[in-house]
Design an enzyme around this catalytic site. Structure first.
Site, PDB file in Angstrom:
ATOM      1  N   SER A 188       0.793  -1.227   0.000  1.00 14.55           N
ATOM      2  CA  SER A 188       0.000   0.000   0.000  1.00 14.55           C
ATOM      3  C   SER A 188       0.829   1.282   0.000  1.00 14.55           C
ATOM      4  O   SER A 188       0.335   2.322  -0.403  1.00 14.55           O
ATOM      5  CB  SER A 188      -0.938   0.003   1.198  1.00 14.55           C
ATOM      6  OG  SER A 188      -0.193   0.002   2.395  1.00 14.55           O
ATOM      7  N   HIS A 216      -6.086  -4.026  -0.983  1.00 17.41           N
ATOM      8  CA  HIS A 216      -5.961  -2.881  -1.889  1.00 17.41           C
ATOM      9  C   HIS A 216      -6.169  -3.279  -3.348  1.00 17.41           C
ATOM     10  O   HIS A 216      -5.561  -2.683  -4.238  1.00 17.41           O
ATOM     11  CB  HIS A 216      -4.593  -2.206  -1.721  1.00 17.41           C
ATOM     12  CG  HIS A 216      -4.517  -1.312  -0.525  1.00 17.41           C
ATOM     13  ND1 HIS A 216      -5.111  -0.075  -0.475  1.00 17.41           N
ATOM     14  CD2 HIS A 216      -3.953  -1.502   0.683  1.00 17.41           C
ATOM     15  CE1 HIS A 216      -4.886   0.480   0.704  1.00 17.41           C
ATOM     16  NE2 HIS A 216      -4.190  -0.369   1.431  1.00 17.41           N
ATOM     17  N   LYS A 247     -12.600  -0.959   2.098  1.00 19.60           N
ATOM     18  CA  LYS A 247     -11.912  -0.154   1.078  1.00 19.60           C
ATOM     19  C   LYS A 247     -12.814  -0.051  -0.162  1.00 19.60           C
ATOM     20  O   LYS A 247     -13.857   0.584  -0.081  1.00 19.60           O
ATOM     21  CB  LYS A 247     -10.527  -0.735   0.814  1.00 19.60           C
ATOM     22  CG  LYS A 247      -9.622  -0.511   2.048  1.00 19.60           C
ATOM     23  CD  LYS A 247      -8.192  -0.965   1.891  1.00 19.60           C
ATOM     24  CE  LYS A 247      -7.385  -0.535   3.100  1.00 19.60           C
ATOM     25  NZ  LYS A 247      -6.704  -1.636   3.792  1.00 19.60           N
TER      26      LYS A 247
END
Ligand SMILES: *Cc1c(COP(=O)(O)O)cnc(C)c1O
Length: 400
Positions: A188, A216, A247
């Site tokens: 990330s 991610h 997310k």
């Protein structure tokens, strides 16, 4: 005696502050989104948001909000139970099955967060005679989860495939019964994508299992948003996949583990953060079912996300900024100097662009940066506005 404790805490806080490492939480006074309202020196300011994990822009999606509301009307607010006592609704199983089907696994199991999923996944599955081989840049929750497990630990430098091979050989020499290679799908701080093709090939060669934490990536990487394994063409070779609902998948909260039916079955019986923690609230599950539907039909959102990433990269590079290379919507602007990075973020806030500066210990010393994250909710012209702000602020600070 007690006073010495409180003095020590105060000293530590002062240390954190003096080293410039204190995390200050800016208050948002609107829904999370591509444009947000924030508190800025006591007044409300509207800014373009380039630092959320809201990749698909779903955090304030009206259909998802409506799904949460109607589910709350139907199922009430809380579960007030762990799953196995009286905390499992039909929605919990529906969401688990939908996630598993979307990501191509036999089953899935929900957790309060991916932090808990990673914290609970290793200990029930591996014992002292087993080996975990872990990338050095893996997420903190993986590091903690590995610590809670008795398996022998091996580490390789970030994406160093030669070193991974050596560690697999070492684990064999040490007589490991089961070997598990674990990696983030996307790292990330850099936006770098794990070399899953090579990792899976090595795992195959050494008879090892592979686990990927795809927080991610799920929802937007891969041809249909199935994540990094699909992006790398190894969707069938990853044994265990963990991820978050916090997310791209709506940004609410919750985590999950996808695996074989038996692995999930065992985790339901043994994973401590699952067994000893409350069931997810129904509104979140209703919202998640809607989210998965939107993500599965999310071709347009993904197109806009990557169009924004390409546009931002191109214009920022042309403007003379130093970007880490890549294709992921995490786009780090390298400033190197921690103070300058912080100044640049402050200046951008004045210009109406919200970004965050990262410095040691989150990234290595001398590698300070502004980490931008693209969002499908931004239009082309909002990306252009952000670049113009970067150029103005960058010239003022003297980084371009
Ligand atoms: C965000 C993140 C987590 C934690 O997910 P939560 O659901 O917020 O607990 C775990 N692993 C990685 C790689 C992450 O980026």
């Amino acid at each position: 005696m007690r006073q010495t404790f409180y003095n020590r805490i105060a000293d530590t806080i002062a240390d954190i502050h003096d080293q410039g490492l204190e995390k200050i939480e800016r208050q948002i006074t609107s829904p999370q989104g591509p444009v947000i309202e924030v508190d800025h020196n006591g007044t409300r300011k509207q800014v373009l948001n380039f630092c959320a994990n809201n990749y698909l822009g779903l955090a304030d999606n009206p259909e998802i909000v409506e799904a949460a509301k109607s589910t709350m009307d139907e199922y009430g607010f809380g579960m007030a139970s762990v799953r196995f006592i009286c905390g499992t609704t039909d929605l919990h199983r529906k969401v688990e099955k939908e996630i598993a089907a979307f990501l191509g696994y036999e089953d899935a199991i929900l957790f309060a967060a991916c932090f808990d999923a990673n914290g609970g996944v290793f200990e029930p599955l591996l014992e002292a005679e087993d080996a975990i081989i872990s990338d050095s840049l893996n997420h903190a929750s993986i590091i903690d989860g590995v610590r809670l497990c008795k398996a022998k630990r091996y580490r390789f430098p970030n994406s160093d495939m030669g070193a991974l091979r050596k560690q697999l050989e070492q684990a064999d020499l040490d007589g490991a019964r089961t070997k598990l290679v674990v990696t983030d799908g996307v790292f990330s701080m850099d936006g770098y994508i794990a070399n899953l093709r090579e990792i899976c090939a090595l795992a195959e060669e050494f008879g090892a299992l592979v686990m990927v934490d795809d927080c991610h990536a799920t929802g937007f990487m891969g041809p249909h948003g199935e994540g990094t394994p699909a992006h790398c063409g190894v969707a069938k070779n990853v044994d265990i996949l963990t991820g978050t609902l916090g997310k791209a998948l709506g940004g609410g909260m919750g985590g999950y583990i996808c695996a074989s039916k038996d692995v999930v079955h065992l985790l339901r019986n043994r994973a401590r953060p699952y067994l000893f923690s409350n069931a997810l609230t129904p509104a979140l599950l209703g919202a998640t079912l809607k989210t998965i539907e939107l993500v599965r039909n999310g071709g347009t959102l993904r197109e806009q996300l990557f169009r924004n990433a390409t546009r931002f990269r191109k214009q920022m590079t042309e403007a003379g900024f130093d970007l880490l290379p890549g294709e992921h919507p995490i786009i780090p602007i390298m400033i190197y100097d921690a103070r300058k990075a912080a100044q640049l973020a402050d200046e951008l806030m004045e210009e109406g662009v919200y970004v965050t500066a990262f410095s040691f210990p989150v990234v290595p010393k001398g590698k300070a940066r502004i980490r931008t994250q693209m969002c499908a909710g931004h239009s082309d012209s909002q990306v252009d506005t952000a670049v113009a702000a970067f150029v103005k602020a960058g010239k003022k600070i003297g980084v371009i």
